[in-house]
Design a protein around this motif. Structure first.
Motif: not given
Length: 164
Positions: A83-97
């Motif tokens: 869902n975070l990736v779909a909102d525009g974050l790359d996967e690494e940043k989404a995981y960190e988030r």
């Protein structure tokens, strides 16, 4: 404060309150040589989040959703990241988030912060006891001091942000 995640098609609110603290102590607390709980589950959980340990995410989901398996927890994390990736974050940043969001929620909970402070005090006592022993223990004492200082810094910076 709460953190929302969908587990097995059900939205779960991860609330950093007494219930979660109690369950964390049951599952995550360290044990002494005799097998007695050290009642430090909240501190252990905070360190797992701080260290971005994958077990933190699985542990949290299983603590909140009693019937969630490890696979259910991993699926929930995958959906959250997706869902975070779909909102525009790359996967690494989404995981960190995920870890950043959890840390912020934990620090926003006065109850959890008070328990984490007790954990810091326990680490400091252990560190002082280890300093008086052999060379190996002195290294462990140094590591405990660094961990206690890092946790204190996180709490202090969170508290400072709250007053800004």
């Amino acid at each position: 404060m709460s953190f929302k995640i969908t587990v097995k098609e059900k939205e779960e609110n991860i609330k950093f309150n007494y219930r979660l603290y109690f369950k964390a102590n049951k599952k995550l607390a360290t044990k002494d040589k005799e097998g007695n709980s050290q009642n430090d589950g909240a501190g252990v959980l905070f360190v797992q989040v701080l260290e971005k340990d994958d077990d933190a995410l699985v542990n949290l989901i299983q603590l909140v959703s009693n019937k969630a398996t490890e696979n259910d927890a991993v699926d929930a994390i995958d959906r959250y990241v997706g869902n975070l990736v779909a909102d525009g974050l790359d996967e690494e940043k989404a995981y960190e988030r995920i870890f950043q969001d959890l840390k912020e929620e934990m620090l926003a909970s006065g109850f959890f912060v008070s328990k984490i402070r007790k954990y810091i005090a326990m680490l400091q006592k252990a560190q002082k006891a280890l300093e008086t022993r052999g060379e190996d223990e002195k290294f462990q004492a140094k590591e405990l001091k660094e961990l206690a200082d890092r946790i204190q810094k996180e709490i202090s910076s969170s508290t400072a942000q709250d007053t800004d």
